[in-house]
Design an enzyme around this catalytic site. Structure first.
Site, short mmCIF file in Angstrom:
data_model
loop_
_atom_site.label_atom_id
_atom_site.label_comp_id
_atom_site.label_asym_id
_atom_site.label_seq_id
_atom_site.Cartn_x
_atom_site.Cartn_y
_atom_site.Cartn_z
N THR A 34 54.48 -7.87 11.59
CA THR A 34 54.24 -6.76 10.67
C THR A 34 52.78 -6.80 10.27
OG1 THR A 34 54.61 -6.03 8.36
CG2 THR A 34 55.18 -8.28 8.88
N CYS A 39 50.48 -0.27 11.89
CA CYS A 39 51.85 -0.56 11.45
C CYS A 39 52.64 -0.75 12.73
CB CYS A 39 52.42 0.57 10.61
SG CYS A 39 54.18 0.34 10.23
#
Length: 241
Positions: free
Chosen positions: A83, A196
Site C-alpha cells: 500500500t 495508490c
C-alpha cells in the site's frame, strides 16, 4: 531465493496483484516451475480504514508493526508493505523488526531516475497526495511533485475507497482520472505516479499518452530483484538523490 514478507489486505484487491506480479517475475527470471518464496499477512482493511478516517496513525502503526513481527518470525528476509498510504507509518514498522523494508516511494524514485523524470504528478489517496510523508520522500531525491487541485483530489480519493477497494470499475471514474492526468501533464508533469496500489485496476499505460508509473508494478518488480539479488541492499533516499 530470499523470502518476501508481504503486509497486505489494504485492499486485498491490490494485494492479489502483488502476489501475481511477484510470482510472474520470479518465473520470468528463473524459468520452469519456479515461484516466489513469500509469506503474507493480510489485515482487515475495515479496521485500518476506520483508523485512517480518525487520523489515529499510532494505532495503525501498532497493527502493522505486529504484522511485520509475525512475518519476520515466519522467516521473511525483508518486508513489502502493499500500500502507498500506510507508508505514513513506515518508520514505525521498520523499528518493530530487524529486517529491512523496501519502501514504495524509494522504489518509485529509482524508476523515475532510471527514465530521466524529474517533474511528476502524483495520484493517490487524499493522505498520500496532501501529507508530507510521500511527497517529501520523493522531493528529497530530486523529484518535483505536482498534485491535483482540491476538487480533483477529492474525486480521486473517493473513487479509491468507494469503488476500487470494493472491486468496482466504472468508465466515468476512468474518464475523470484521465482528465486529472491530462491536467497534471498540462502543468509540466513528465509523467504521473499511480500512487495508490488500486489505481492500476482502473488506468493502464495504453489509456493515455502521458507516461504512467504504476507503483504496484514497480514495487513488485523490485521485490523480485531483491529476492534474487546476490546481496540484499536498499539504498537510502540520500543515496538515490
Amino acid at each position: 531465493m530470499r523470502t518476501i514478507g508481504l503486509i497486505g489486505g489494504m485492499s486485498w484487491e491490490s494485494t492479489q496483484t502483488y502476489y501475481r506480479l511477484i510470482n510472474q517475475g520470479v518465473k520470468a527470471q528463473l524459468g520452469g516451475l519456479h515461484s516466489a518464496r513469500l509469506v503474507l499477512y493480510s489485515v482487515d482493511f475495515a479496521e485500518i480504514e476506520a483508523l485512517q478516517r480518525r487520523g489515529d496513525w499510532a494505532a495503525t502503526a501498532q497493527i502493522l508493526g505486529a504484522a511485520a513481527r509475525s512475518l519476520e518470525a515466519a522467516g521473511a528476509d525483508f518486508l513489502v508493505l502493499c500500500t502507498n498510504t500506510m507508508h505514513i507509518v513506515a518508520s514505525q514498522i521498520e523499528q518493530a523488526v530487524t529486517i529491512p523494508l523496501l519502501h514504495i516511494a524509494d522504489a518509485t524514485a529509482q524508476e523515475l531516475h532510471r527514465q530521466g523524470v524529474s517533474r511528476v504528478g502524483l495520484l493517490g489517496t487524499r493522505f498520500t497526495m496532501e501529507q508530507a510523508f510521500y511527497r517529501e520522500r520523493l522531493e528529497a531525491q530530486g523529484i518535483q511533485v505536482l498534485i491535483p487541485d482540491a476538487a480533483q483530489r477529492e474525486r480521486v480519493h473517493a473513487v479509491i475507497y468507494d469503488e476500487l477497494c470494493r472491486g468496482e470499475i466504472r468508465e466515468d471514474s476512468k474518464a475523470a482520472y484521465l482528465e486529472v492526468i491530462a491536467s497534471l501533464a498540462g502543468q509540466g508533469a513528465q509523467g504521473v505516479i499511480l500512487g495508490c496500489t488500486e489505481i492500476g485496476l482502473l488506468i493502464q499505460g495504453n489509456d493515455t499518452e502521458v507516461p504512467l508509473f504504476d507503483t504496484t508494478e514497480i514495487h513488485a518488480e523490485q521485490a523480485v530483484e531483491a529476492a534474487l539479488a546476490t546481496n540484499l541492499y536498499f539504498a537510502t533516499p540520500q543515496q538515490l538523490s
